[in-house]
Scaffold this active site. Structure first.
Site, PDB file in Angstrom:
ATOM      1  N   SER A  12       0.831  -1.206   0.000  1.00 34.93           N
ATOM      2  CA  SER A  12       0.000   0.000   0.000  1.00 34.93           C
ATOM      3  C   SER A  12       0.865   1.255   0.000  1.00 34.93           C
ATOM      4  CB  SER A  12      -0.919   0.014   1.228  1.00 34.93           C
ATOM      5  OG  SER A  12      -0.163   0.271   2.401  1.00 34.93           O
ATOM      6  N   LYS A  84       0.905  -1.159  15.194  1.00 33.95           N
ATOM      7  CA  LYS A  84      -0.416  -1.550  15.694  1.00 33.95           C
ATOM      8  C   LYS A  84      -0.968  -2.780  14.975  1.00 33.95           C
ATOM      9  CE  LYS A  84      -3.288   1.473  12.814  1.00 33.95           C
ATOM     10  NZ  LYS A  84      -4.343   2.501  12.826  1.00 33.95           N
ATOM     11  N   ASP A  85      -0.354  -3.158  13.839  1.00 31.50           N
ATOM     12  CA  ASP A  85      -0.790  -4.344  13.111  1.00 31.50           C
ATOM     13  C   ASP A  85      -0.118  -5.619  13.601  1.00 31.50           C
ATOM     14  OD1 ASP A  85      -2.427  -2.839  11.461  1.00 31.50           O
ATOM     15  OD2 ASP A  85      -0.928  -2.649   9.868  1.00 31.50           O
ATOM     16  N   SER A 130     -12.125  -0.682  12.407  1.00 31.85           N
ATOM     17  CA  SER A 130     -11.512  -0.957  13.710  1.00 31.85           C
ATOM     18  C   SER A 130     -12.572  -1.105  14.790  1.00 31.85           C
ATOM     19  CB  SER A 130     -10.563   0.199  14.066  1.00 31.85           C
ATOM     20  OG  SER A 130     -10.330   0.264  15.447  1.00 31.85           O
ATOM     21  N   LEU A 131     -12.545  -2.227  15.521  1.00 32.97           N
ATOM     22  CA  LEU A 131     -13.501  -2.413  16.609  1.00 32.97           C
ATOM     23  C   LEU A 131     -13.298  -1.370  17.702  1.00 32.97           C
ATOM     24  CD1 LEU A 131     -13.903  -6.248  17.184  1.00 32.97           C
ATOM     25  CD2 LEU A 131     -15.295  -4.707  15.820  1.00 32.97           C
ATOM     26  N   ARG A 132     -12.046  -0.978  17.937  1.00 32.47           N
ATOM     27  CA  ARG A 132     -11.773   0.067  18.940  1.00 32.47           C
ATOM     28  C   ARG A 132     -12.434   1.376  18.525  1.00 32.47           C
ATOM     29  NH1 ARG A 132      -8.395   4.312  18.727  1.00 32.47           N
ATOM     30  NH2 ARG A 132      -7.561   3.467  16.795  1.00 32.47           N
ATOM     31  N   ARG A 133     -12.216   1.794  17.294  1.00 30.09           N
ATOM     32  CA  ARG A 133     -12.824   3.051  16.831  1.00 30.09           C
ATOM     33  C   ARG A 133     -14.340   2.961  16.822  1.00 30.09           C
ATOM     34  NH1 ARG A 133      -8.416   3.484  12.075  1.00 30.09           N
ATOM     35  NH2 ARG A 133      -6.797   4.668  13.196  1.00 30.09           N
ATOM     36  N   ARG A 150     -13.461  -1.115   5.124  1.00 41.32           N
ATOM     37  CA  ARG A 150     -12.158  -1.747   4.929  1.00 41.32           C
ATOM     38  C   ARG A 150     -11.417  -1.086   3.782  1.00 41.32           C
ATOM     39  NH1 ARG A 150     -10.311  -6.443   5.616  1.00 41.32           N
ATOM     40  NH2 ARG A 150      -8.439  -5.210   5.337  1.00 41.32           N
ATOM     41  N   GLY A 151     -10.100  -1.352   3.728  1.00 40.56           N
ATOM     42  CA  GLY A 151      -9.293  -0.848   2.625  1.00 40.56           C
ATOM     43  C   GLY A 151      -8.211   0.100   3.086  1.00 40.56           C
ATOM     44  N   ASN A 152      -7.299   0.454   2.171  1.00 39.95           N
ATOM     45  CA  ASN A 152      -6.244   1.396   2.511  1.00 39.95           C
ATOM     46  C   ASN A 152      -6.796   2.821   2.567  1.00 39.95           C
ATOM     47  OD1 ASN A 152      -6.367   2.364  -0.186  1.00 39.95           O
ATOM     48  ND2 ASN A 152      -4.871   0.839  -0.852  1.00 39.95           N
ATOM     49  N   VAL A 153      -5.935   3.768   2.866  1.00 43.18           N
ATOM     50  CA  VAL A 153      -6.383   5.159   3.041  1.00 43.18           C
ATOM     51  C   VAL A 153      -7.117   5.657   1.801  1.00 43.18           C
ATOM     52  CG1 VAL A 153      -5.606   7.543   3.338  1.00 43.18           C
ATOM     53  CG2 VAL A 153      -4.583   5.718   4.711  1.00 43.18           C
ATOM     54  N   GLN A 154      -6.544   5.417   0.624  1.00 40.47           N
ATOM     55  CA  GLN A 154      -7.152   5.915  -0.609  1.00 40.47           C
ATOM     56  C   GLN A 154      -8.517   5.288  -0.867  1.00 40.47           C
ATOM     57  OE1 GLN A 154      -3.931   4.941  -0.258  1.00 40.47           O
ATOM     58  NE2 GLN A 154      -3.044   7.001  -0.382  1.00 40.47           N
ATOM     59  N   THR A 155      -8.641   3.991  -0.571  1.00 40.11           N
ATOM     60  CA  THR A 155      -9.927   3.302  -0.751  1.00 40.11           C
ATOM     61  C   THR A 155     -10.991   3.887   0.170  1.00 40.11           C
ATOM     62  OG1 THR A 155      -8.810   1.255  -1.391  1.00 40.11           O
ATOM     63  CG2 THR A 155     -11.088   1.066  -0.632  1.00 40.11           C
ATOM     64  N   ARG A 156     -10.614   4.153   1.405  1.00 37.40           N
ATOM     65  CA  ARG A 156     -11.585   4.687   2.369  1.00 37.40           C
ATOM     66  C   ARG A 156     -12.020   6.098   1.983  1.00 37.40           C
ATOM     67  NH1 ARG A 156      -9.479   2.217   8.207  1.00 37.40           N
ATOM     68  NH2 ARG A 156      -8.421   0.433   7.288  1.00 37.40           N
ATOM     69  N   CYS A 243      -7.791  -8.588  17.108  1.00 43.75           N
ATOM     70  CA  CYS A 243      -8.705  -7.709  16.379  1.00 43.75           C
ATOM     71  C   CYS A 243     -10.147  -7.851  16.858  1.00 43.75           C
ATOM     72  CB  CYS A 243      -8.629  -8.004  14.872  1.00 43.75           C
ATOM     73  SG  CYS A 243      -7.195  -7.280  14.077  1.00 43.75           S
TER      74      CYS A 243
END
Length: 308
Positions: A12, A84-85, A130-133, A150-156, A243
Site C-alpha cells: 500500500s 499496531k498491526d 476498527s472495533l476500537r474506533r 475496509r481498505g487502505n487510506v485511498q480506498t476509504r 482484532c
C-alpha cells in the site's frame, strides 16, 4: 551497487512510505546510497480481504504472514510494519527489534458534511473497520450508524466521496506520512479517543541471530519509542488482545520515566474500564503486564466472556 539490505513491506502507499522512511534513516546512519537498499513490496492476505472484518478472517497476523515467510526464506532481510498491526506473539526465530521515532498517535476525523464527530447529524453514517474506533464512536455518539469501512487510506477516502459514509476516522500518523494530514477536519483528543497500542510507530522485524542486520538496525532504533511500545504490547498481551478485542493503550516516556493509560470497552461502547500506571521506563514491559492484569481484575471475567 550491490544491495546491502532487502526491505520487505506491504504494497500500500502508506506501507511504502513507511519503508521509504526506514530506508532514509538507514542511508543516513550508514552513509550509503539509496540503491544499497532494495524495497520489496509484498501483498498480504489482509490486503486482499476487503469484504469482512479482520476479526472474522483471522486477526492481525493477516498483515504479517507473507512478510514473515519472506524473512524465513531470506527473500528479504527486514520487514517494516505499522506497529499496531503486529500480533503480540511473533513466530519463532523472528524479533521485533527496532522502532523508529513515533509520530503523533492520535486519530483524525475526516468529515464530508461535518467538521467533527460532535457536528454530525443524528443517525449519520461513520465508516470504520476498527472495533476500537467503532466502540469509541458509539461511546461518544450512540445515535450514529457505524458501518464497515475496509481498505487502505485511498480506498476509504473514495468510499467517502461515493457517499458510503459521511465521515471516517484514520490515524493522523498515516496521513502525515502520506502528506495528507490537511484532509483531517478534526483531531480526536487522547482523553476521549485513546489510540490503539502501537499506533503511530513504525517497527522493524528481523531474523534472530542475524548479526549483520542487527548491527545495521541498531543506530536507527529509538529507545523511548521502544520502551513505550514494550509497555503497550505487554498490556495487549496480558489481555489476549486481538482484532476482536476493543483495547486502547498509550505510553509516554520522559526523563527515564514512563506513564501509561489503558482502556477496554465493549463493542457497543456502553461499558468500559480505564487504568493508569507509572514507573521506570526500564521496566516498561512489567508495567504493561501489571496494568493488563489490574484492568482484567477490575473488569471481571464476565466483561470478556459476555462479548468475546
Amino acid at each position: 551497487m550491490q544491495t546491502v539490505l532487502k526491505i520487505g513491506t506491504r504494497a500500500s502507499q502508506l506501507a511504502m512510505a513507511q519503508a521509504h522512511e526506514a530506508r532514509a534513516r538507514l542511508m543516513k546512519a550508514h552513509d550509503l546510497p539509496e540503491q544499497a537498499f532494495e524495497i520489496v513490496p509484498i501483498t498480504t492476505t489482509g490486503d486482499r480481504i476487503q469484504n469482512r472484518p479482520l476479526s472474522e478472517a483471522g486477526g492481525k497476523g493477516l498483515f504479517t504472514k507473507e512478510l514473515e515467510e519472506a524473512l524465513y526464506d531470506r527473500r528479504i532481510d527486514i520487514a517494516v510494519h505499522s506497529s499496531k498491526d503486529m500480533p503480540t506473539v511473533l513466530p519463532e526465530g523472528l524479533d521485533l527489534s527496532t522502532f523508529l521515532p513515533r509520530e503523533d498517535a492520535r486519530d483524525s476525523f475526516i468529515g464530508k458534511t461535518a467538521r467533527s464527530i460532535a457536528d454530525l447529524p443524528q443517525g449519520a453514517k461513520v465508516g470504520s473497520s476498527s472495533l476500537r474506533r467503532q466502540a469509541l464512536i458509539r461511546r461518544i455518539r450512540p445515535d450514529l450508524d457505524v458501518v464497515l469501512f475496509r481498505g487502505n487510506v485511498q480506498t476509504r477516502l473514495r468510499k467517502l466521496d461515493e457517499g458510503v459514509a459521511e465521515a471516517t476516522i484514520l490515524a493522523l500518523a498515516g496521513l502525515r506520512r502520506l502528506g495528507m494530514d490537511h484532509i483531517a477536519t478534526d483531531v480526536m483528543a487522547l482523553e476521549t479517543f485513546p489510540p490503539a497500542p502501537g499506533q503511530g510507530a513504525i517497527s522493524i522485524e528481523n531474523r534472530v541471530g542475524d548479526e549483520a542486520v542487527t548491527r545495521m538496525l541498531q543506530p536507527i532504533h529509538h529507545v523511548a519509542t521502544g520502551q513505550a511500545l514494550a509497555c503497550e504490547r505487554a498490556f495487549l498481551a496480558a489481555l489476549d488482545g486481538s482484532c476482536r478485542t476493543p483495547i486502547a493503550g498509550y505510553a509516554t516516556v520522559e526523563a527515564g520515566g514512563l506513564s501509561f493509560k489503558g482502556l477496554i470497552i465493549t463493542p457497543d461502547g456502553t461499558v468500559w474500564h480505564e487504568i493508569e500506571a507509572q514507573g521506570d521506563a526500564a521496566s516498561a514491559a512489567a508495567i504493561g503486564r501489571q496494568a493488563g492484569a489490574d484492568i482484567r481484575a477490575k473488569a471481571g471475567t464476565q466483561f470478556f466472556e459476555g462479548w468475546f
